[in-house]
Design a protein around this motif. Structure first.
Motif, PDB file in Angstrom:
ATOM      1  N   ALA A  27    -113.282  47.498  38.883  1.00  0.00           N
ATOM      2  CA  ALA A  27    -113.812  48.054  37.640  1.00  0.00           C
ATOM      3  C   ALA A  27    -112.730  48.810  36.875  1.00  0.00           C
ATOM      4  CB  ALA A  27    -115.007  48.963  37.938  1.00  0.00           C
ATOM      5  N   ILE A  28    -111.946  49.585  37.580  1.00  0.00           N
ATOM      6  CA  ILE A  28    -110.861  50.341  36.952  1.00  0.00           C
ATOM      7  C   ILE A  28    -109.815  49.385  36.376  1.00  0.00           C
ATOM      8  CG2 ILE A  28    -108.921  51.906  37.416  1.00  0.00           C
ATOM      9  CD1 ILE A  28    -110.815  53.274  39.508  1.00  0.00           C
ATOM     10  N   LEU A  29    -109.467  48.355  37.126  1.00  0.00           N
ATOM     11  CA  LEU A  29    -108.482  47.378  36.647  1.00  0.00           C
ATOM     12  C   LEU A  29    -108.967  46.661  35.391  1.00  0.00           C
ATOM     13  CD1 LEU A  29    -107.211  45.803  39.989  1.00  0.00           C
ATOM     14  CD2 LEU A  29    -105.990  47.383  38.494  1.00  0.00           C
ATOM     15  N   GLU A  30    -110.257  46.338  35.349  1.00  0.00           N
ATOM     16  CA  GLU A  30    -110.812  45.692  34.155  1.00  0.00           C
ATOM     17  C   GLU A  30    -110.744  46.618  32.941  1.00  0.00           C
ATOM     18  OE1 GLU A  30    -114.717  44.125  34.943  1.00  0.00           O
ATOM     19  OE2 GLU A  30    -113.975  42.880  36.588  1.00  0.00           O
ATOM     20  N   ALA A  56    -108.416  45.967  29.622  1.00  0.00           N
ATOM     21  CA  ALA A  56    -109.045  45.938  28.298  1.00  0.00           C
ATOM     22  C   ALA A  56    -108.329  46.895  27.338  1.00  0.00           C
ATOM     23  CB  ALA A  56    -110.521  46.296  28.406  1.00  0.00           C
ATOM     24  N   LYS A  57    -107.880  48.025  27.845  1.00  0.00           N
ATOM     25  CA  LYS A  57    -107.189  49.001  26.998  1.00  0.00           C
ATOM     26  C   LYS A  57    -105.781  48.536  26.631  1.00  0.00           C
ATOM     27  CE  LYS A  57    -109.727  53.094  28.166  1.00  0.00           C
ATOM     28  NZ  LYS A  57    -109.754  54.392  27.554  1.00  0.00           N
ATOM     29  N   LEU A  58    -105.165  47.757  27.525  1.00  0.00           N
ATOM     30  CA  LEU A  58    -103.818  47.271  27.233  1.00  0.00           C
ATOM     31  C   LEU A  58    -103.846  46.318  26.040  1.00  0.00           C
ATOM     32  CD1 LEU A  58    -102.375  46.606  30.801  1.00  0.00           C
ATOM     33  CD2 LEU A  58    -101.771  48.446  29.242  1.00  0.00           C
ATOM     34  N   GLY A  59    -104.756  45.356  26.108  1.00  0.00           N
ATOM     35  CA  GLY A  59    -104.966  44.453  24.978  1.00  0.00           C
ATOM     36  C   GLY A  59    -103.819  43.521  24.658  1.00  0.00           C
ATOM     37  N   ASN A  60    -102.660  44.018  24.388  1.00  0.00           N
ATOM     38  CA  ASN A  60    -101.490  43.239  24.004  1.00  0.00           C
ATOM     39  C   ASN A  60    -101.118  42.261  25.129  1.00  0.00           C
ATOM     40  OD1 ASN A  60     -98.696  42.487  23.823  1.00  0.00           O
ATOM     41  ND2 ASN A  60     -98.387  44.140  22.350  1.00  0.00           N
ATOM     42  N   PHE A  89     -98.501  44.086  33.335  1.00  0.00           N
ATOM     43  CA  PHE A  89     -99.522  44.620  34.244  1.00  0.00           C
ATOM     44  C   PHE A  89     -99.776  43.624  35.382  1.00  0.00           C
ATOM     45  CE2 PHE A  89    -104.143  44.993  35.210  1.00  0.00           C
ATOM     46  CZ  PHE A  89    -104.120  46.253  35.770  1.00  0.00           C
ATOM     47  N   ASP A  90     -99.928  42.351  35.046  1.00  0.00           N
ATOM     48  CA  ASP A  90    -100.169  41.311  36.044  1.00  0.00           C
ATOM     49  C   ASP A  90     -98.973  41.175  36.984  1.00  0.00           C
ATOM     50  OD1 ASP A  90    -101.791  39.143  37.126  1.00  0.00           O
ATOM     51  OD2 ASP A  90    -100.217  37.829  36.321  1.00  0.00           O
TER      52      ASP A  90
END
Length: 95
Positions: free
Chosen positions: A35-38, A42-46, A53-54
């Protein structure tokens, strides 16, 4: 019945390969992490940020695998030493 040694050799017995945690607490925390990773993704967006991140998660997972492998080897070595000690004591007491 096949020996354990044979099963390890042919790959049908892999302590890590077929292992899945049984702890309910583990799975609860796994859900929290996901849940935290999602949220974070979502906040990273770019797209570039998501790729970084991946990449970071991939490296971290690989590190975790290496750590578990070392822990398994250490545990196995300790178990083998314990069995050796028990066998040595039993053979010397029998004389």
């Amino acid at each position: 019945m096949e020996s354990v040694l044979h099963r390890i050799y042919i790959g049908s017995l892999g302590p890590v390969k077929y292992y899945e945690p049984r702890s309910v607490e583990f799975w609860k925390q796994n859900e929290q992490v996901n849940a935290i990773l999602e949220k974070w993704a979502a906040k990273l967006g770019n797209e570039d940020q998501l790729d970084i991140f991946d990449e970071m998660l991939t490296v971290y997972i690989h590190m975790s695998d290496l750590e578990r492998e070392e822990m398994f080897q250490r545990g196995f070595n300790l178990a083998a030493k314990l069995m050796s000690e028990v066998f040595f004591e039993n053979t010397h007491e029998a004389k």
